[in-house]
Scaffold this motif. Structure first.
Motif, PDB file in Angstrom:
ATOM      1  N   PRO A  26       0.811  -1.228   0.000  1.00  0.00           N
ATOM      2  CA  PRO A  26       0.000   0.000   0.000  1.00  0.00           C
ATOM      3  C   PRO A  26       0.839   1.271   0.000  1.00  0.00           C
ATOM      4  CG  PRO A  26      -0.950  -1.610   1.494  1.00  0.00           C
ATOM      5  CD  PRO A  26       0.364  -2.185   1.029  1.00  0.00           C
ATOM      6  N   ASN A  27       0.488   2.151  -0.910  1.00  0.00           N
ATOM      7  CA  ASN A  27       1.130   3.472  -1.029  1.00  0.00           C
ATOM      8  C   ASN A  27       2.631   3.387  -1.282  1.00  0.00           C
ATOM      9  OD1 ASN A  27      -1.324   4.887  -0.504  1.00  0.00           O
ATOM     10  ND2 ASN A  27      -1.083   4.332   1.643  1.00  0.00           N
ATOM     11  N   GLN A  28       3.053   2.322  -1.921  1.00  0.00           N
ATOM     12  CA  GLN A  28       4.461   2.187  -2.287  1.00  0.00           C
ATOM     13  C   GLN A  28       4.594   1.891  -3.771  1.00  0.00           C
ATOM     14  OE1 GLN A  28       6.896  -0.295   0.208  1.00  0.00           O
ATOM     15  NE2 GLN A  28       5.729   0.187   2.055  1.00  0.00           N
ATOM     16  N   GLY A  29       5.821   1.977  -4.254  1.00  0.00           N
ATOM     17  CA  GLY A  29       6.078   1.632  -5.645  1.00  0.00           C
ATOM     18  C   GLY A  29       6.154   0.132  -5.822  1.00  0.00           C
ATOM     19  N   LEU A  30       6.587  -0.277  -6.980  1.00  0.00           N
ATOM     20  CA  LEU A  30       6.687  -1.694  -7.319  1.00  0.00           C
ATOM     21  C   LEU A  30       8.064  -2.224  -6.943  1.00  0.00           C
ATOM     22  CD1 LEU A  30       5.102  -1.481 -10.861  1.00  0.00           C
ATOM     23  CD2 LEU A  30       4.011  -2.331  -8.802  1.00  0.00           C
ATOM     24  N   GLN A  31       8.069  -3.413  -6.358  1.00  0.00           N
ATOM     25  CA  GLN A  31       9.318  -4.066  -5.982  1.00  0.00           C
ATOM     26  C   GLN A  31       9.444  -5.363  -6.763  1.00  0.00           C
ATOM     27  OE1 GLN A  31       9.550  -5.118  -1.828  1.00  0.00           O
ATOM     28  NE2 GLN A  31      11.661  -5.821  -1.971  1.00  0.00           N
ATOM     29  N   LEU A  32      10.588  -5.588  -7.378  1.00  0.00           N
ATOM     30  CA  LEU A  32      10.792  -6.797  -8.153  1.00  0.00           C
ATOM     31  C   LEU A  32      10.877  -8.009  -7.242  1.00  0.00           C
ATOM     32  CD1 LEU A  32      11.397  -8.023 -10.995  1.00  0.00           C
ATOM     33  CD2 LEU A  32      13.813  -7.775 -10.410  1.00  0.00           C
ATOM     34  N   LEU A  33      10.056  -9.014  -7.535  1.00  0.00           N
ATOM     35  CA  LEU A  33      10.115 -10.280  -6.805  1.00  0.00           C
ATOM     36  C   LEU A  33      11.060 -11.255  -7.489  1.00  0.00           C
ATOM     37  CD1 LEU A  33       6.443 -11.260  -5.885  1.00  0.00           C
ATOM     38  CD2 LEU A  33       8.316 -10.792  -4.300  1.00  0.00           C
ATOM     39  N   LEU A  34      10.894 -11.396  -8.793  1.00  0.00           N
ATOM     40  CA  LEU A  34      11.715 -12.312  -9.557  1.00  0.00           C
ATOM     41  C   LEU A  34      11.516 -12.036 -11.044  1.00  0.00           C
ATOM     42  CD1 LEU A  34       9.387 -14.403 -10.655  1.00  0.00           C
ATOM     43  CD2 LEU A  34       9.718 -15.476  -8.425  1.00  0.00           C
ATOM     44  N   LYS A  35      12.422 -12.621 -11.836  1.00  0.00           N
ATOM     45  CA  LYS A  35      12.316 -12.452 -13.279  1.00  0.00           C
ATOM     46  C   LYS A  35      12.844 -13.683 -13.986  1.00  0.00           C
ATOM     47  CE  LYS A  35      16.825 -10.220 -13.869  1.00  0.00           C
ATOM     48  NZ  LYS A  35      17.563  -9.015 -14.337  1.00  0.00           N
ATOM     49  N   TYR A  36      12.309 -13.913 -15.177  1.00  0.00           N
ATOM     50  CA  TYR A  36      12.823 -14.940 -16.068  1.00  0.00           C
ATOM     51  C   TYR A  36      13.286 -14.269 -17.348  1.00  0.00           C
ATOM     52  CZ  TYR A  36      13.136 -18.494 -19.592  1.00  0.00           C
ATOM     53  OH  TYR A  36      13.601 -19.277 -20.617  1.00  0.00           O
ATOM     54  N   THR A  37      14.533 -14.572 -17.718  1.00  0.00           N
ATOM     55  CA  THR A  37      15.026 -14.069 -19.001  1.00  0.00           C
ATOM     56  C   THR A  37      15.407 -15.245 -19.895  1.00  0.00           C
ATOM     57  OG1 THR A  37      17.225 -13.785 -18.022  1.00  0.00           O
ATOM     58  CG2 THR A  37      15.775 -11.873 -18.041  1.00  0.00           C
ATOM     59  N   THR A  38      16.402 -15.990 -19.492  1.00  0.00           N
ATOM     60  CA  THR A  38      16.783 -17.183 -20.227  1.00  0.00           C
ATOM     61  C   THR A  38      17.262 -18.217 -19.215  1.00  0.00           C
ATOM     62  OG1 THR A  38      19.050 -16.400 -20.500  1.00  0.00           O
ATOM     63  CG2 THR A  38      17.520 -15.919 -22.291  1.00  0.00           C
ATOM     64  N   GLY A  39      17.508 -19.437 -19.707  1.00  0.00           N
ATOM     65  CA  GLY A  39      18.070 -20.446 -18.817  1.00  0.00           C
ATOM     66  C   GLY A  39      17.021 -21.207 -18.038  1.00  0.00           C
ATOM     67  N   ALA A  40      17.325 -21.514 -16.808  1.00  0.00           N
ATOM     68  CA  ALA A  40      16.454 -22.341 -15.970  1.00  0.00           C
ATOM     69  C   ALA A  40      15.054 -21.751 -15.895  1.00  0.00           C
ATOM     70  CB  ALA A  40      17.039 -22.453 -14.565  1.00  0.00           C
TER      71      ALA A  40
END
Lengths: 114, 115
Positions: free
Chosen positions: A40-54
């Motif tokens: 609430p009332n905050q920006g976005l925080q990255l949890l995880l990402k997939y680019t390539t690989g596993a």
């Protein structure tokens, strides 16, 4: 063009229960995939990402997601919900070879019941 | 280290007035994005700056919206003749590319209310 669908605008789980937030994408090229969390009332925080690989990606706070190309899915899971996980979660996609801006899903609000 | 900062955190304005929203990206980040988060439209891309290249303005909803990035760092988003439908949270993100991969880091946003 890319698009993201998040099934379920609201998800409620009990503390200690499995968290499963669904994300399906549409993309004409292999995308990069992201999960962000917004408190609430905050920006976005990255949890995880997939680019390539596993294809199974581990993130912060015990979350993980699996990229399944055949299902065009990138569902977010956590084995045991904690009260502090209550927030809104956004799945996003970008085109690594084209426009770099993120295309977001509509978000899923996670409620954790004691 | 310092993250992305935005100012003001909240802005209330009257319909028809101009507003300026500021974004200070993470030092060293070459790319800067503006997004808008509103109840009806969700999270939408507005504009993207990358180094000295011409910005990608494809997400700007009307010619009342403009943005600039001075010296490859601070960015200002300007909305002229504000309308009530401009009420939203305006989010800024900055990023860098490492080994071909990019991660965007978001600021806390500016909450704009047009009366």
């Amino acid at each position: 063009a890319q698009s993201v669908t998040q099934l379920g605008s609201h998800v409620s789980v009990s503390e200690g229960a499995l968290v499963l937030l669904r994300c399906n994408y549409s993309s004409s090229v292999p995308p990069y995939l992201f999960w962000y969390v917004q408190y609430p009332n905050q920006g976005l925080q990255l949890l995880l990402k997939y680019t390539t690989g596993a294809t199974l990606v581990k993130g912060i706070n015990g979350f993980e997601a699996e990229f399944k190309k055949s299902e065009t899915s990138f569902h977010l899971t956590k084995p045991s919900a904690h009260m502090s996980d209550a927030a809104e979660y956004f799945c996003a996609v970008s085109d690594p070879a084209g426009r770099r801006a993120l295309t977001f899903g509509s978000g899923t609000r996670l409620q954790v019941q004691p | 280290g310092a993250g992305v900062s935005q100012s003001p955190s909240n802005k209330v304005t009257e319909k028809g007035k101009d507003v300026e929203l500021r974004c200070d990206p993470i030092s060293g980040h070459t790319a800067l994005y503006w997004y808008r988060q509103s109840l009806g439209q969700g999270l939408e891309f507005l504009i993207y700056f990358q180094g000295n290249s011409a910005p990608d303005k494809s997400g700007l909803p009307s010619d009342r919206f403009s943005a600039e990035r001075t010296g490859g760092s601070v960015s200002t988003l300007t909305i002229q003749r504000t309308q009530q439908e401009d009420s939203a949270v305006y989010l800024c993100a900055s990023s860098f590319v490492l080994a071909g991969e990019e991660t965007q880091y978001f600021g806390p946003g500016t909450r704009l209310l047009v009366l």
